[in-house]
Design a protein around this motif. Structure first.
Motif, PDB file in Angstrom:
ATOM      1  N   TRP A  86       0.855  -1.144   0.057  1.00 36.69           N
ATOM      2  CA  TRP A  86       0.057  -0.047  -0.101  1.00 36.69           C
ATOM      3  C   TRP A  86       0.656   1.311  -0.129  1.00 36.69           C
ATOM      4  CZ3 TRP A  86      -0.285   4.065   3.440  1.00 36.69           C
ATOM      5  CH2 TRP A  86      -1.431   4.942   3.466  1.00 36.69           C
ATOM      6  N   ILE A  87       0.344   2.204  -0.615  1.00 31.22           N
ATOM      7  CA  ILE A  87       1.307   3.486  -0.683  1.00 31.22           C
ATOM      8  C   ILE A  87       0.498   4.820  -0.394  1.00 31.22           C
ATOM      9  CG2 ILE A  87       1.549   3.459  -3.101  1.00 31.22           C
ATOM     10  CD1 ILE A  87       4.335   4.860  -2.896  1.00 31.22           C
ATOM     11  N   HIS A  88       0.883   5.603   0.317  1.00 37.40           N
ATOM     12  CA  HIS A  88       0.051   6.894   0.187  1.00 37.40           C
ATOM     13  C   HIS A  88       1.232   7.953  -0.279  1.00 37.40           C
ATOM     14  CE1 HIS A  88      -0.166  10.645   2.614  1.00 37.40           C
ATOM     15  NE2 HIS A  88      -1.022  11.025   1.899  1.00 37.40           N
ATOM     16  N   SER A  89       0.967   8.815  -1.070  1.00 40.54           N
ATOM     17  CA  SER A  89       1.786   9.849  -1.435  1.00 40.54           C
ATOM     18  C   SER A  89       1.389  11.242  -1.179  1.00 40.54           C
ATOM     19  CB  SER A  89       2.028   9.694  -2.984  1.00 40.54           C
ATOM     20  OG  SER A  89       2.764  10.905  -3.475  1.00 40.54           O
ATOM     21  N   LEU A  90       0.341  11.730  -2.077  1.00 40.81           N
ATOM     22  CA  LEU A  90      -0.301  12.969  -1.541  1.00 40.81           C
ATOM     23  C   LEU A  90      -1.851  12.993  -1.666  1.00 40.81           C
ATOM     24  CD1 LEU A  90       2.507  14.904  -3.714  1.00 40.81           C
ATOM     25  CD2 LEU A  90       2.126  15.010  -1.217  1.00 40.81           C
ATOM     26  N   LEU A 144       7.105   8.181  -9.161  1.00 39.08           N
ATOM     27  CA  LEU A 144       7.057   8.022  -7.522  1.00 39.08           C
ATOM     28  C   LEU A 144       6.574   6.523  -7.496  1.00 39.08           C
ATOM     29  CD1 LEU A 144       5.966  10.225  -4.642  1.00 39.08           C
ATOM     30  CD2 LEU A 144       4.811   7.879  -5.115  1.00 39.08           C
ATOM     31  N   GLU A 202       5.781  19.686  -4.985  1.00 37.27           N
ATOM     32  CA  GLU A 202       5.342  19.032  -3.861  1.00 37.27           C
ATOM     33  C   GLU A 202       5.468  17.519  -4.015  1.00 37.27           C
ATOM     34  OE1 GLU A 202       0.791  18.535  -4.194  1.00 37.27           O
ATOM     35  OE2 GLU A 202       0.626  18.253  -2.002  1.00 37.27           O
ATOM     36  N   ASN A 228       7.858  14.746  -1.674  1.00 34.22           N
ATOM     37  CA  ASN A 228       7.484  13.178  -1.414  1.00 34.22           C
ATOM     38  C   ASN A 228       8.350  12.223  -1.704  1.00 34.22           C
ATOM     39  OD1 ASN A 228       4.828  11.361  -1.433  1.00 34.22           O
ATOM     40  ND2 ASN A 228       4.707  12.701  -0.073  1.00 34.22           N
ATOM     41  N   MET A 261      10.178   9.773   1.000  1.00 29.79           N
ATOM     42  CA  MET A 261       9.852   8.357   1.106  1.00 29.79           C
ATOM     43  C   MET A 261      11.107   7.457   0.510  1.00 29.79           C
ATOM     44  SD  MET A 261       6.093   7.173  -0.040  1.00 29.79           S
ATOM     45  CE  MET A 261       5.263   8.529  -0.809  1.00 29.79           C
ATOM     46  N   LEU A 301       6.831  -2.078  -3.098  1.00 32.99           N
ATOM     47  CA  LEU A 301       5.729  -2.426  -3.159  1.00 32.99           C
ATOM     48  C   LEU A 301       5.748  -3.747  -3.796  1.00 32.99           C
ATOM     49  CD1 LEU A 301       3.628   0.688  -4.250  1.00 32.99           C
ATOM     50  CD2 LEU A 301       3.796  -0.141  -2.060  1.00 32.99           C
ATOM     51  N   TYR A 335       4.903  -4.131   2.534  1.00 39.33           N
ATOM     52  CA  TYR A 335       4.985  -2.986   3.044  1.00 39.33           C
ATOM     53  C   TYR A 335       3.768  -1.999   3.012  1.00 39.33           C
ATOM     54  CZ  TYR A 335       9.480  -5.218   4.049  1.00 39.33           C
ATOM     55  OH  TYR A 335      10.485  -5.954   4.498  1.00 39.33           O
ATOM     56  N   SER A 336       3.776  -0.808   3.866  1.00 35.65           N
ATOM     57  CA  SER A 336       3.005   0.229   3.741  1.00 35.65           C
ATOM     58  C   SER A 336       3.690   1.293   3.695  1.00 35.65           C
ATOM     59  CB  SER A 336       1.954   0.402   4.806  1.00 35.65           C
ATOM     60  OG  SER A 336       1.061  -0.704   5.049  1.00 35.65           O
ATOM     61  N   PHE A 337       3.831   1.995   2.439  1.00 33.78           N
ATOM     62  CA  PHE A 337       4.808   3.328   2.255  1.00 33.78           C
ATOM     63  C   PHE A 337       3.908   4.550   2.614  1.00 33.78           C
ATOM     64  CE2 PHE A 337       8.720   2.534  -0.124  1.00 33.78           C
ATOM     65  CZ  PHE A 337       8.443   0.940  -0.139  1.00 33.78           C
ATOM     66  N   GLY A 338       4.562   5.541   2.903  1.00 36.25           N
ATOM     67  CA  GLY A 338       4.070   6.706   3.046  1.00 36.25           C
ATOM     68  C   GLY A 338       3.014   6.912   4.180  1.00 36.25           C
ATOM     69  N   THR A 339       3.496   6.377   5.269  1.00 35.79           N
ATOM     70  CA  THR A 339       2.530   6.397   6.448  1.00 35.79           C
ATOM     71  C   THR A 339       2.497   7.829   7.270  1.00 35.79           C
ATOM     72  OG1 THR A 339       4.571   5.778   7.791  1.00 35.79           O
ATOM     73  CG2 THR A 339       2.955   3.997   7.056  1.00 35.79           C
TER      74      THR A 339
END
Ligand SMILES: Cc1ncc(C[n+]2csc(CCOP(=O)(O)OP(=O)(O)O)c2C)c(N)n1
Ligand code: SF4
Ligand code: SF4
Ligand code: SF4
Ligand SMILES: [Mg+2]
Lengths: 87, 298, 390
Positions: free
Chosen positions: B64-68, C65, C88, C92, C96, C199, C205-209
């Motif tokens: 899972w990934i959160h960016s913006l 990204l 922006e 990020n 990351m 990923l 894994y969880s990215f950008g927590t």
């Protein structure tokens, strides 16, 4: 150098967060009229209800239940009741 | 049968910090059950991202990934491209997620690009009708006359003065292969649509109505009831479309007056104060009736 | 093989040799030719990559990204407005710790809208956490792009690298460039990308927590440290490149005729060509003058700069960007470096010149050399203004 810090979490690590402490109310599964419809399982926002269609014995995990009352509200045969948590 | 151990192994796990009764977390859980472990997900900034991944925790057991806030669809496009390059795209679902704000407002451009390029991605919009994560401000999907902190009711205002944007139609205008609208109130419908989306190659859009306890201001136990009332009043039509054609609608079994839906929610409380509010309720009833007509809900 | 190549083609070819897997970009002058060349290479099958032509720079950066997070090699390019639109996302990407490589075809920032060269765009993103290298000519641009991937992907760095090339001056100019014939040698220099965290459905894994106050600073500190550490990686990448391909342009900095120099001109990018010509001329007439080239703007090569300048009397800093409300940017950082090392015998003058594509002539440089000997601590004064418009 550990660059995971703050940006990468391990899968499912949230299990360490026992959200049951949020609850003001808690469900009681009466095990009387249950039809095994599974609606409570579908609707539980936390995914903490488990049970068996055959035996019609359902219950919930107090470690994570937030006491929202959806299960009790939605049970078609009123087999779940919410009671206040004594704190 | 589901055992206690199994519930703890769900791909979207308990232990998140969503509000008690959050229909968004309910929907994610239901959706993940269908998608299974061979799924990579992106999330936009918003409630879901915040309540599911407070470092070092995470409710996700899939990558899972959160960016913006505005780039969930673009990040998912990149994920899909990488999988394609690696020859791994077949067999892995890519989903992009966002709230109504992250989807229909600030993320619309990236989403449109993802649709137009027809990436093999299922985009899921969790529509709770406002920017909930930042404290209930209005979005382009906030319903008519709803109180939010930036569309407050007052002497000169009945709340949000614009109807909800027709976001599913915007998706359809891209002629993507599949668009669907579902609701946390109808888990079977939701899961069926996710299942269908998984069988279709290309860009897919799924919008889910997810009641929000503090944003809509109701008792947590009513989340499902409200989601069902939104459908049964005609205010939230559920349908499926292929390309620009609607191919199925969820029929209303017994039409409910909008008042039944509105009166349970604090965000519409101001409509029940006087005659002028009554007239507003009439307007909302008219919108529901128009929906019933337009989508053939009865 | 020696070829006459347009700068954009040299860059595209350098990128091709690094074999990126996912490329995404959005057109903006003067970057356009680079991505046009790359799309042609993909169309012709000369480069096996997914090329995603997106609807905006914000999405271009977001696509790379997402792809980079999956563990593949990625590339994008932009300039000026496009860069600001992606800023922006660059924060990020750096936060990351994703090793994206990017070309920045340096261009003035609007308003007034102006497509010509200066370095204002680069200065606007200097704190993002991206490594920022600056190429002097097309040959260095070609080589630097190959080095950039090696630096970005180093396990202890894992940061985006931005290769700055002067818009038009390099991107649209034809020069002789020696290209590398053997892709195998490049592969030896630049091993396949191998990311520890990505990923991957096998290791989800969880990215950008969400990094709460209890951990945000530590996360930033780790990134800051990686940036510091990258100095070594940049130098190593340049040296390894020299060993393998024979060409070298310095590590973080380079010097030119600096022995016994009392006057030093400090600059970045293509203007160094003009400056070196002027210095040759002045040296011939007996002046003790040299050049310090900044090759890495971030990380900022403080030690190298101090070592190079500590014995000089007058330093002229060519500022191709301005900090309104303050003055120079590069000169301020140089003065600060000297100050920190308790060196107060060097007179550092920063001159703002060449904004928005205005020519920087040999005469301009000579004038600055003369002025610098008479002035102290000039803080970004504008050079060569037309009085009629003021
Ligand atoms: C570029 C940018 N603008 C604003 C924000 C602040 N912000 C974060 S989440 C959010 C609202 C999210 O609303 P929505 O997408 O509807 O998701 P929800 O929280 O309601 O599920 C806002 C305004 C941001 N993070 N980034
Ligand atoms: S009260 Fe809410 S959280 Fe608890 S078991 Fe019932 S539905 Fe689940
Ligand atoms: S909702 Fe009620 S009837 Fe249905 S399974 Fe749960 S307890 Fe039984
Ligand atoms: S604010 Fe609304 S959407 Fe956000 S977690 Fe709470 S209930 Fe869910
Ligand atoms: Mg929302």
């Amino acid at each position: 150098m550990d660059f995971k810090v703050g940006i990468i979490s391990m899968p499912g690590a949230a299990l360490s967060n026992k959200t049951g402490s949020f609850a003001n109310e808690t469900p009681v599964f009466k095990h009387k009229a249950c039809t095994g419809c599974n609606l409570c399982i579908y609707f539980c926002p936390e995914g903490v209800i488990y049970g068996d269609k055959k035996t019609k014995i359902y219950d919930f995990d107090p470690d994570y239940c937030k006491g929202c009352g959806i299960c009790a509200e939605e049970c078609p045969v009123d087999d779940i009741e919410m009671v206040l948590v004594e704190k | 049968m589901l055992t206690k151990e199994e519930t703890r192994n769900e791909l979207f796990t308990m232990g998140h910090t969503g509000c008690s009764g959050c229909a968004q977390s309910m929907s994610v859980k239901l959706i993940m059950e269908i998608l299974g472990k061979n799924t990579i997900a992106t999330s936009a900034t918003g409630c879901l991202e915040v309540f599911s991944t407070r470092w070092p925790e995470s409710s996700w057991k899939i990558p899972w990934i959160h960016s913006l806030f505005e780039n969930s669809a673009a990040v998912a496009s990149g994920v899909e491209a990488a999988l394609k390059y690696m020859g791994k795209k077949d067999g892995i679902n890519v989903i992009a997620q966002g709230g109504d704000g992250g989807t229909a407002d600030i993320g619309l451009q990236a989403l449109s690009g993802m649709f137009e390029r027809n990436h093999d991605v299922l985009y899921i919009c969790y529509d709770n009708g406002a920017y909930m994560n930042t404290g209930y401000q209005r979005s382009g999907l906030t319903p008519f006359d709803a109180y939010t902190t930036t569309s407050p009711s007052g002497k000169e205002s009945f709340g949000n003065n614009r109807p909800k944007k027709y976001m599913p139609e915007i998706a359809m205008a891209h002629r993507i292969p599949y668009t669907a609208v579902s609701s946390a109130g109808y888990p079977m419908d939701l899961q069926k649509k996710v299942k269908k989306a998984m069988t279709i190659k290309g860009a897919k859009y799924l919008q889910v109505d997810v009641p929000c306890v503090p944003g809509w201001k109701y008792e947590p136990r009513y989340s499902v009831k409200l989601a069902q009332l939104a459908v049964q009043t005609g205010l939230y039509p559920l349908f499926e479309a292929e390309y620009d054609k609607i191919i199925s609608v969820k029929k209303i079994s017994k039409k409910v007056p909008v008042e039944e839906y509105l009166k349970l929610q604090g965000r519409f409380k101001h409509l029940f104060k006087d005659e002028a509010g009554r007239a507003e309720i009439e307007k909302i009833q008219k919108m529901a009736d128009e929906n019933i007509e337009r989508y053939g809900l009865m | 093989m020696k070829q006459v190549l347009e700068g954009s083609m040299a860059i595209a070819d350098g990128v091709r040799m690094a074999e990126p897997h996912v490329i995404s970009a959005y057109p903006i002058t003067p970057q356009t030719h680079i991505v046009e060349h790359l799309s042609q290479m993909v169309a012709d099958g000369d480069l096996k990559a997914e090329f995603i032509m997106v609807e905006s720079e914000h999405s271009a950066a977001s696509v790379v990204l997402g792809a980079s997070a999956c563990g593949v090699r990625t590339y994008t390019a932009t300039a000026a407005q496009g860069l600001l639109y992606m800023e922006e996302v660059i924060y990020n990407i750096a936060g990351m710790r994703l090793p994206v490589v990017m070309t920045l075809a340096n261009r003035a920032v609007s308003a007034p809208i102006n497509i010509w060269n200066d370095m204002q765009d680069a200065m606007a993103i200097r704190d993002t956490g991206a490594i920022m290298l600056v190429a002097e000519n097309n040959q260095e641009a070609y080589d630097m792009h190959i080095q950039a991937f090696k630096i970005a992907e180093n396990r202890d760095v894992m940061l985006p690298v931005i290769v700055n090339v002067d818009g038009f001056v390099l991107t649209h100019t034809f020069e002789v460039v020696e290209t590398i014939d053997s892709i195998d040698k490049v592969r030896e220099y630049l091993p396949p990308i191998n990311m520890e965290y990505k990923l991957d459905v096998e290791n989800p894994y969880s990215f950008g927590t969400l990094g709460e106050p209890s951990v945000y600073m530590e996360s930033r500190y780790n990134m800051y440290n990686a940036m510091k550490y990258s100095s070594k990686t940049i130098i190593d990448a340049a040296k390894d490149f020299k060993n393998m391909f024979g060409r070298f342009y310095g590590g973080l900095t380079d010097t030119y005729k600096m022995d016994d120099a009392q006057t030093v001109i400090v600059a970045m990018g293509s203007v160094l060509g003009t400056i070196k010509d002027v210095v040759d001329e002045l040296r011939d007439s007996g002046k003790k003058i040299g050049v310090l080239k900044i090759r890495s703007f971030r990380p900022f090569p403080e030690e190298e700069i101090v070592n190079a300048l500590k014995n000089a009397k007058n330093v002229i800093v060519i500022e191709k960007a301005i900090c309104p409300g303050k003055g120079g940017i590069l000169s301020v950082e140089i003065r600060d470096s000297l100050f920190k090392h308790k060196i107060n015998t060097v007179n550092v003058n920063g001159y703002t010149i060449g904004l928005g594509g205005r020519d920087i002539t040999p005469k301009n440089i000579k004038d600055l050399v003369e002025r610098a000997e008479k002035e102290e601590n000039v803080d970004g004064e504008f050079i060569g203004l037309s009085q009629q418009y003021l």
